[in-house]
Design a protein around this motif. Structure first.
Motif, PDB file in Angstrom:
ATOM      1  N   ARG A   1      92.764  38.120  13.107  1.00 15.46           N
ATOM      2  CA  ARG A   1      91.687  37.053  13.415  1.00 15.46           C
ATOM      3  C   ARG A   1      92.073  36.224  14.565  1.00 15.46           C
ATOM      4  O   ARG A   1      91.159  35.491  14.708  1.00 15.46           O
ATOM      5  CB  ARG A   1      91.462  36.415  11.923  1.00 15.46           C
ATOM      6  N   HIS A   2      93.288  36.381  14.775  1.00 19.70           N
ATOM      7  CA  HIS A   2      94.002  35.271  15.781  1.00 19.70           C
ATOM      8  C   HIS A   2      94.311  36.221  17.040  1.00 19.70           C
ATOM      9  O   HIS A   2      95.787  36.132  17.049  1.00 19.70           O
ATOM     10  CB  HIS A   2      94.620  34.264  15.166  1.00 19.70           C
ATOM     11  N   PRO A   3      93.694  36.532  17.782  1.00 15.51           N
ATOM     12  CA  PRO A   3      94.377  37.492  18.742  1.00 15.51           C
ATOM     13  C   PRO A   3      95.345  36.581  19.660  1.00 15.51           C
ATOM     14  O   PRO A   3      96.380  37.273  20.239  1.00 15.51           O
ATOM     15  CB  PRO A   3      93.021  37.817  19.745  1.00 15.51           C
ATOM     16  N   LYS A   4      95.358  35.427  20.091  1.00 18.67           N
ATOM     17  CA  LYS A   4      96.264  34.827  20.704  1.00 18.67           C
ATOM     18  C   LYS A   4      97.603  34.812  20.178  1.00 18.67           C
ATOM     19  O   LYS A   4      98.611  35.158  20.695  1.00 18.67           O
ATOM     20  CB  LYS A   4      95.908  33.333  21.092  1.00 18.67           C
ATOM     21  N   ALA A   5      97.600  34.704  18.732  1.00 17.91           N
ATOM     22  CA  ALA A   5      98.919  34.665  17.853  1.00 17.91           C
ATOM     23  C   ALA A   5      99.511  36.107  17.990  1.00 17.91           C
ATOM     24  O   ALA A   5     100.633  36.328  18.085  1.00 17.91           O
ATOM     25  CB  ALA A   5      98.566  34.056  16.395  1.00 17.91           C
ATOM     26  N   MET A   6      98.636  36.948  17.957  1.00 14.40           N
ATOM     27  CA  MET A   6      98.813  38.684  17.661  1.00 14.40           C
ATOM     28  C   MET A   6      99.720  38.965  19.429  1.00 14.40           C
ATOM     29  O   MET A   6     100.683  39.472  19.271  1.00 14.40           O
ATOM     30  CB  MET A   6      97.864  39.624  17.827  1.00 14.40           C
ATOM     31  N   LYS A   7      99.116  38.351  20.406  1.00 13.55           N
ATOM     32  CA  LYS A   7      99.730  38.437  21.698  1.00 13.55           C
ATOM     33  C   LYS A   7     101.117  37.984  21.992  1.00 13.55           C
ATOM     34  O   LYS A   7     102.007  38.437  22.455  1.00 13.55           O
ATOM     35  CB  LYS A   7      98.778  38.156  22.806  1.00 13.55           C
ATOM     36  N   GLU A   8     101.064  36.804  21.362  1.00 12.11           N
ATOM     37  CA  GLU A   8     102.457  35.994  21.373  1.00 12.11           C
ATOM     38  C   GLU A   8     103.300  36.591  20.731  1.00 12.11           C
ATOM     39  O   GLU A   8     104.489  36.793  20.988  1.00 12.11           O
ATOM     40  CB  GLU A   8     102.261  34.610  20.632  1.00 12.11           C
ATOM     41  N   LEU A   9     103.117  37.182  19.276  1.00  7.08           N
ATOM     42  CA  LEU A   9     104.235  38.025  18.902  1.00  7.08           C
ATOM     43  C   LEU A   9     104.331  39.087  19.305  1.00  7.08           C
ATOM     44  O   LEU A   9     105.616  39.754  19.250  1.00  7.08           O
ATOM     45  CB  LEU A   9     103.490  38.305  17.091  1.00  7.08           C
ATOM     46  N   GLN A  10     103.593  40.034  20.218  1.00  6.45           N
ATOM     47  CA  GLN A  10     103.650  41.211  20.479  1.00  6.45           C
ATOM     48  C   GLN A  10     104.584  40.909  21.824  1.00  6.45           C
ATOM     49  O   GLN A  10     105.775  41.713  22.193  1.00  6.45           O
ATOM     50  CB  GLN A  10     102.604  41.846  21.088  1.00  6.45           C
ATOM     51  N   LYS A  11     104.565  39.774  22.391  1.00  4.60           N
ATOM     52  CA  LYS A  11     105.176  39.477  23.795  1.00  4.60           C
ATOM     53  C   LYS A  11     106.699  39.094  23.245  1.00  4.60           C
ATOM     54  O   LYS A  11     107.784  39.590  23.955  1.00  4.60           O
ATOM     55  CB  LYS A  11     104.545  38.136  24.309  1.00  4.60           C
ATOM     56  N   GLU A  12     106.962  38.530  22.090  1.00  6.44           N
ATOM     57  CA  GLU A  12     108.360  38.269  21.659  1.00  6.44           C
ATOM     58  C   GLU A  12     108.939  39.544  21.241  1.00  6.44           C
ATOM     59  O   GLU A  12     110.164  39.830  21.527  1.00  6.44           O
ATOM     60  CB  GLU A  12     108.344  37.339  20.539  1.00  6.44           C
ATOM     61  N   ALA A  13     108.180  40.485  20.661  1.00  5.14           N
ATOM     62  CA  ALA A  13     108.806  41.683  20.116  1.00  5.14           C
ATOM     63  C   ALA A  13     109.152  42.674  21.199  1.00  5.14           C
ATOM     64  O   ALA A  13     110.254  43.241  21.119  1.00  5.14           O
ATOM     65  CB  ALA A  13     107.809  42.355  19.356  1.00  5.14           C
ATOM     66  N   ARG A  14     108.324  42.621  22.178  1.00  4.94           N
ATOM     67  CA  ARG A  14     108.688  43.566  23.211  1.00  4.94           C
ATOM     68  C   ARG A  14     109.681  43.041  24.230  1.00  4.94           C
ATOM     69  O   ARG A  14     110.672  43.710  24.842  1.00  4.94           O
ATOM     70  CB  ARG A  14     107.402  43.780  24.243  1.00  4.94           C
ATOM     71  N   LYS A  15     109.982  41.549  24.183  1.00 10.56           N
ATOM     72  CA  LYS A  15     111.055  41.190  25.131  1.00 10.56           C
ATOM     73  C   LYS A  15     112.348  41.323  24.244  1.00 10.56           C
ATOM     74  O   LYS A  15     113.449  41.822  24.769  1.00 10.56           O
ATOM     75  CB  LYS A  15     110.648  39.569  25.130  1.00 10.56           C
ATOM     76  N   VAL A  16     112.339  41.171  23.075  1.00 10.96           N
ATOM     77  CA  VAL A  16     113.507  41.206  22.215  1.00 10.96           C
ATOM     78  C   VAL A  16     114.006  42.805  22.040  1.00 10.96           C
ATOM     79  O   VAL A  16     115.260  42.850  22.079  1.00 10.96           O
ATOM     80  CB  VAL A  16     113.243  40.756  20.784  1.00 10.96           C
ATOM     81  N   SER A  17     113.149  43.553  22.025  1.00  9.99           N
ATOM     82  CA  SER A  17     113.498  44.948  22.170  1.00  9.99           C
ATOM     83  C   SER A  17     114.500  45.565  23.127  1.00  9.99           C
ATOM     84  O   SER A  17     115.260  46.520  23.293  1.00  9.99           O
ATOM     85  CB  SER A  17     112.397  45.851  21.865  1.00  9.99           C
ATOM     86  N   GLY A  18     113.915  44.722  24.503  1.00  4.03           N
ATOM     87  CA  GLY A  18     114.748  45.140  25.587  1.00  4.03           C
ATOM     88  C   GLY A  18     114.571  46.396  26.050  1.00  4.03           C
ATOM     89  O   GLY A  18     115.549  47.138  26.572  1.00  4.03           O
ATOM     90  N   GLY A  19     113.506  47.100  25.958  1.00  6.72           N
ATOM     91  CA  GLY A  19     113.155  48.419  26.041  1.00  6.72           C
ATOM     92  C   GLY A  19     113.327  49.454  25.350  1.00  6.72           C
ATOM     93  O   GLY A  19     113.078  50.773  25.415  1.00  6.72           O
ATOM     94  N   LYS A  20     113.917  49.153  24.217  1.00  4.14           N
ATOM     95  CA  LYS A  20     114.205  50.159  23.202  1.00  4.14           C
ATOM     96  C   LYS A  20     112.975  50.435  22.416  1.00  4.14           C
ATOM     97  O   LYS A  20     112.065  49.878  22.537  1.00  4.14           O
ATOM     98  CB  LYS A  20     115.314  49.431  21.986  1.00  4.14           C
ATOM     99  N   SER A  21     112.961  51.794  21.902  1.00  7.10           N
ATOM    100  CA  SER A  21     111.958  52.371  21.203  1.00  7.10           C
ATOM    101  C   SER A  21     111.569  51.730  19.754  1.00  7.10           C
ATOM    102  O   SER A  21     110.265  51.672  19.681  1.00  7.10           O
ATOM    103  CB  SER A  21     112.020  54.047  20.896  1.00  7.10           C
ATOM    104  N   SER A  22     112.417  50.818  19.386  1.00  5.77           N
ATOM    105  CA  SER A  22     112.162  50.300  17.987  1.00  5.77           C
ATOM    106  C   SER A  22     113.018  48.925  17.927  1.00  5.77           C
ATOM    107  O   SER A  22     114.063  48.918  18.656  1.00  5.77           O
ATOM    108  CB  SER A  22     112.423  51.144  16.849  1.00  5.77           C
ATOM    109  N   ILE A  23     112.538  48.001  17.156  1.00  8.51           N
ATOM    110  CA  ILE A  23     113.218  46.905  16.789  1.00  8.51           C
ATOM    111  C   ILE A  23     113.977  47.140  15.521  1.00  8.51           C
ATOM    112  O   ILE A  23     113.653  47.598  14.437  1.00  8.51           O
ATOM    113  CB  ILE A  23     112.377  45.936  16.531  1.00  8.51           C
TER     114      ILE A  23
END
Length: 509
Positions: free
Chosen positions: A329-351
């Protein structure tokens, strides 16, 4: 002359006995009116108008947390209802919740004795509903030390990561075809599998659908007000409307399933000494060794297993369901969370779970979800063990207490823009859900706080982080976020009435 003396003697007796008689009569009269006078002096919380006989039962509605919230806006955050013969205190503010859960925790330590609880929870032999005392302390200690402690939760990390990986593999199958994913079903299955493996030693896929349906009805019954508990002379209604028959059927089928689980563990012959013991193994070992000071009956083991399942599966996947709903329902919050997840993963296939402590926005999303959608909106009801004052009001012994955590999470005196989903409010904010901040108490507080909180959060954080890390999500059919159905189901645990369906698109990380 003799007659005259006798008459005088009788007169003296009357002169002596009459004052004595009137004194006794006065004492008796005062004893009768004193309770009424004392009652008139009580300062009771404000109350909505009551109907004859049923009191305020009609005010509860299909979703009591919402109905009580509306009433609290008119009559205040501490109000008194009358449900049939039973006085019920409804608390909708952090301050009043603190008085009950912290200042007077021991006074409100027990649940009221409700017929459905006794029927479904083995006469309250589980941890959640057992009366406060030695039995409760020992059973809770067994659960914490052998299943829910920080050490034990960490020891089951591999199970959580394996089931999360399987969930993402399942979603990938839908990506190429563009078919929608039933996220409600996926969250339920994944949490169920994790708890099964931890508590029972294996998945019970052959009984999965049946057990999930049983658990759903079980929680619905626990959350349904029973007229017989508030108006005993109307208990017969539960026989006519089928409530008792439904409860008896669920209790019998759950009991048969749990008996089968225990028998399987008792008769297991191929276990190696180095194999990790599951929770049922531990319970049976404690039963055999008799180390708690009193015998643990099979009934107690079944009750505790049922506790673990009802708290560990339904309430856990409910948080995931509402979190993903709010993100869609809140695409901006979704994008912010995805941004954090993909940064934290450091290119790994999973968290992995090692990455979670760096995901502050993820934690904020879950806190905001718990604020708006606490799994059990009015928490577990309590009962006053003695007369007590709450917020200056007199609360008499035997009063039931509902703490409306759903309303507290929407209190404008505690939260800015309380109806809006704003995870950022929890960034650099010390408020947490661990029972110390009464603005946010989805798991309760005090001695009876939910002991499975840590395990639930580990499951929620890991699965949600990987779902937004690996996939982009949209609603099917080009629907907009405003089209999402937010209707709630009825029952003890409140989740979406309709399944959450979404389209997954695999992204390159």
């Amino acid at each position: 002359m003799l007659d005259l003396l006798q008459l005088l003697g009788q007169h003296e007796i009357l002169l002596v006995s009459c004052p004595l008689f009137f004194t006794v009569l006065l004492i008796f009269f005062l004893a009768l009116i004193r309770p009424a006078a004392a009652k008139r002096k009580l300062l009771l919380p404000p109350s909505p108008p009551k109907l004859p006989i049923i009191g305020n039962l009609h005010n509860l509605g299909r979703h009591p947390h919402r109905s009580l919230h509306v009433l609290a806006q008119r009559f205040g955050p501490v109000m008194l209802l009358r449900l049939g013969n039973v006085p019920v205190l409804v608390v909708s503010s952090a301050d009043a919740a603190c008085e009950i859960k912290k200042t007077h925790d021991l006074t409100f330590i027990n649940q009221p004795k409700l017929s459905v609880t006794q029927k479904l929870l083995y006469d309250c032999r589980d941890v959640a509903s057992a009366p406060y005392g030695e039995y409760w302390r020992q059973m809770r200690s067994i659960c914490v030390l052998n299943l829910l402690s920080n050490k034990m939760v960490k020891s089951y990390r591999a199970i959580r990561e394996e089931e999360t990986a399987l969930a993402t593999v399942y979603i990938k199958r839908y990506c190429s075809s563009g078919l929608p994913v039933n996220l409600t079903e996926l969250f339920s299955a994944t949490t169920n599998n994790v708890i099964c493996r931890i508590a029972l030693g294996r998945k019970y896929n052959e009984d999965k659908n049946k057990f999930e349906k049983l658990l759903s009805v079980f929680l619905e019954l626990l959350g349904t007000p029973n007229v017989g508990d508030y108006l005993p002379w109307l208990s017969w209604v539960n026989y006519v409307n089928g409530f008792n028959a439904k409860a008896d059927k669920v209790a019998k089928e759950l009991d048969e399933f749990l008996d089968g689980v225990i028998e399987e563990h008792v008769n297991r012959h191929n276990r190696h000494e180095n194999d990790q013991k599951d929770f049922v193994d531990v319970l049976l070992e404690i039963q055999k060794q008799d180390t708690v000071g009193f015998p643990i009956e099979r009934t107690s083991i079944k009750a505790i297993i049922l506790d673990v399942f009802s708290a560990g599966t339904d309430t856990t996947f409910t948080v995931l369901e509402w979190a993903m709903t709010e993100l869609l329902r809140h695409p901006k919050a979704m994008k912010e969370l995805q941004k954090e997840a993909r940064k934290v993963s450091g290119g790994k296939s999973s968290i992995s779970e090692d990455d979670l402590h760096n995901m502050q926005y993820l934690k904020a999303v879950i806190k905001e979800t718990l604020r708006l959608h606490p799994p059990i909106p009015t928490l577990v009801p309590r009962v006053s063990a003695k007369d007590v004052k709450i917020n200056g009001y007199d609360i008499v012994q035997g009063t039931h207490v509902f703490i409306n955590a759903w309303a507290i999470g929407r209190d404008p005196s505690s939260w800015e823009k309380p109806e809006q989903f704003i995870p950022d409010r929890f960034l650099n904010n010390p408020i947490d859900f661990k029972g110390h901040h009464f603005e946010l108490i989805p798991f309760g507080s005090g001695r009876r706080i939910c002991p499975g909180m840590l395990l639930a959060m580990q499951i929620n954080e890991l699965l949600l982080a990987n779902l937004v890390h690996k996939f982009d999500w949209t609603l099917p059919g080009g629907a907009s976020e405003k089209d999402l159905d937010m209707t709630e189901c009825i029952g003890l645990t409140i989740h979406k009435a309709s399944p959450l369906i979404a389209i997954a698109n695999q992204c390159s990380v």
